[in-house]
Design a protein around this motif. Structure first.
Motif, short mmCIF file in Angstrom:
data_model
loop_
_atom_site.label_atom_id
_atom_site.label_comp_id
_atom_site.label_asym_id
_atom_site.label_seq_id
_atom_site.Cartn_x
_atom_site.Cartn_y
_atom_site.Cartn_z
N ILE A 123 -15.10 -0.30 -31.72
CA ILE A 123 -15.12 -1.70 -32.12
C ILE A 123 -15.56 -2.61 -30.97
CG2 ILE A 123 -13.43 -1.51 -33.97
CD1 ILE A 123 -11.32 -2.51 -31.97
N GLU A 124 -15.36 -2.17 -29.74
CA GLU A 124 -15.77 -2.97 -28.58
C GLU A 124 -16.22 -2.04 -27.46
OE1 GLU A 124 -13.90 -6.21 -25.50
OE2 GLU A 124 -12.92 -5.92 -27.43
N VAL A 125 -17.26 -2.47 -26.74
CA VAL A 125 -17.85 -1.64 -25.69
C VAL A 125 -17.96 -2.47 -24.42
CG1 VAL A 125 -19.92 -0.40 -25.00
CG2 VAL A 125 -19.17 -0.30 -27.35
N ASP A 126 -17.55 -1.90 -23.29
CA ASP A 126 -17.70 -2.54 -21.99
C ASP A 126 -18.44 -1.59 -21.06
OD1 ASP A 126 -16.30 -4.91 -22.53
OD2 ASP A 126 -14.39 -3.92 -22.15
N CYS A 127 -19.56 -2.06 -20.51
CA CYS A 127 -20.31 -1.28 -19.52
C CYS A 127 -19.89 -1.80 -18.15
CB CYS A 127 -21.81 -1.43 -19.73
SG CYS A 127 -22.78 -0.49 -18.54
N ILE A 128 -19.29 -0.93 -17.36
CA ILE A 128 -18.79 -1.29 -16.04
C ILE A 128 -19.68 -0.62 -14.99
CG2 ILE A 128 -16.76 -1.30 -14.53
CD1 ILE A 128 -16.31 -2.73 -17.21
N THR A 129 -20.22 -1.43 -14.06
CA THR A 129 -21.06 -0.88 -13.00
C THR A 129 -20.17 -0.21 -11.96
OG1 THR A 129 -21.01 -2.91 -11.68
CG2 THR A 129 -22.76 -2.71 -13.34
N ARG A 130 -20.78 0.49 -11.02
CA ARG A 130 -19.98 1.18 -10.01
C ARG A 130 -19.28 0.19 -9.07
NH1 ARG A 130 -24.41 3.65 -5.82
NH2 ARG A 130 -25.13 1.64 -5.10
N GLU A 131 -19.81 -1.05 -9.00
CA GLU A 131 -19.17 -2.08 -8.18
C GLU A 131 -18.01 -2.74 -8.91
OE1 GLU A 131 -22.55 -2.20 -8.71
OE2 GLU A 131 -23.27 -1.47 -6.79
N GLY A 132 -17.84 -2.45 -10.21
CA GLY A 132 -16.75 -3.02 -10.98
C GLY A 132 -17.14 -4.23 -11.82
N TRP A 133 -18.42 -4.58 -11.84
CA TRP A 133 -18.90 -5.71 -12.64
C TRP A 133 -19.13 -5.27 -14.07
CZ3 TRP A 133 -19.11 -10.54 -10.64
CH2 TRP A 133 -19.03 -10.64 -9.25
N ARG A 134 -19.03 -6.21 -15.00
CA ARG A 134 -19.28 -5.94 -16.42
C ARG A 134 -20.71 -6.33 -16.75
NH1 ARG A 134 -17.94 -9.11 -21.33
NH2 ARG A 134 -17.96 -7.61 -23.02
N LEU A 135 -21.47 -5.43 -17.37
CA LEU A 135 -22.85 -5.67 -17.77
C LEU A 135 -22.84 -6.29 -19.16
CD1 LEU A 135 -25.81 -5.19 -16.90
CD2 LEU A 135 -25.71 -3.07 -18.18
N LEU A 136 -23.37 -7.52 -19.29
CA LEU A 136 -23.32 -8.23 -20.56
C LEU A 136 -24.38 -7.75 -21.55
CD1 LEU A 136 -22.61 -11.86 -19.32
CD2 LEU A 136 -21.01 -10.19 -20.25
N ASP A 137 -25.43 -7.08 -21.08
CA ASP A 137 -26.48 -6.59 -21.97
C ASP A 137 -26.00 -5.49 -22.90
OD1 ASP A 137 -28.36 -8.31 -21.04
OD2 ASP A 137 -29.28 -6.88 -19.66
N CYS A 138 -24.97 -4.78 -22.50
CA CYS A 138 -24.49 -3.64 -23.27
C CYS A 138 -23.53 -4.11 -24.36
CB CYS A 138 -23.80 -2.65 -22.34
SG CYS A 138 -23.30 -1.14 -23.15
N ASP A 139 -23.93 -3.94 -25.61
CA ASP A 139 -23.06 -4.27 -26.74
C ASP A 139 -22.93 -3.05 -27.64
OD1 ASP A 139 -25.56 -4.24 -27.86
OD2 ASP A 139 -25.48 -6.27 -28.65
N ILE A 140 -22.29 -3.21 -28.77
CA ILE A 140 -22.03 -2.08 -29.66
C ILE A 140 -23.32 -1.48 -30.22
CG2 ILE A 140 -21.65 -3.43 -31.75
CD1 ILE A 140 -19.45 -0.53 -30.76
N ASP A 141 -24.33 -2.33 -30.47
CA ASP A 141 -25.60 -1.82 -31.00
C ASP A 141 -26.34 -0.98 -29.95
OD1 ASP A 141 -25.20 -3.09 -33.45
OD2 ASP A 141 -26.10 -4.95 -32.72
N ILE A 142 -26.38 -1.45 -28.72
CA ILE A 142 -27.02 -0.69 -27.63
C ILE A 142 -26.29 0.64 -27.43
CG2 ILE A 142 -27.56 -0.68 -25.16
CD1 ILE A 142 -29.28 -2.61 -26.77
N PHE A 143 -24.96 0.59 -27.46
CA PHE A 143 -24.15 1.80 -27.32
C PHE A 143 -24.50 2.82 -28.40
CE2 PHE A 143 -20.29 3.96 -28.84
CZ PHE A 143 -20.06 4.80 -27.75
#
Length: 86
Positions: free
Chosen positions: A31-51
Motif C-alpha cells: 500500500i505504501e513504498v519508501d525508497c531509502i538511499t544508502r545515506e538515509g534520504w527518501r527518494l520521492l520519485d519512487c512510488d507504488i507504480d514505479i515499484f
C-alpha cells in the motif's frame, strides 16, 4: 530494455546501496513504498507504480521478507550516471 527516468533514478539509488521498504495491508498487498538511499534520504520519485513496474520486470527482489534490493538484471539495465559528490 526501455526504462523511464523515474525508474532509472530509483535503480541508480538502489545500485549505490539503497533499499525499498514496503508497507503492506492485512491481505499482504503493498500500500505504501519508501525508497531509502544508502545515506538515509527518501527518494520521492519512487512510488507504488514505479515499484510495481520494477518488480514485474524483475529488476528488484526481496530476500526472506527483507527490503527490496536491486537484482543482477537490474544492475545491467541501469545506465551509469555521474556522481555529484565532491
Amino acid at each position: 530494455m526501455n526504462i523511464s527516468n523515474p525508474e532509472q533514478r530509483t535503480l541508480h539509488a538502489l545500485a549505490r546501496g539503497g533499499r525499498i521498504e514496503v508497507q503492506k495491508d492485512e491481505s499482504r498487498r503493498p500500500i505504501e513504498v519508501d525508497c531509502i538511499t544508502r545515506e538515509g534520504w527518501r527518494l520521492l520519485d519512487c512510488d507504488i507504480d514505479i515499484f510495481k513496474k520494477l518488480r514485474s520486470k524483475r529488476l528488484i527482489a526481496s530476500e526472506q521478507g527483507g527490503p527490496y534490493r536491486i537484482t543482477r538484471k537490474g544492475l545491467t539495465a541501469v545506465r551509469p550516471q555521474l556522481d555529484n559528490r565532491a
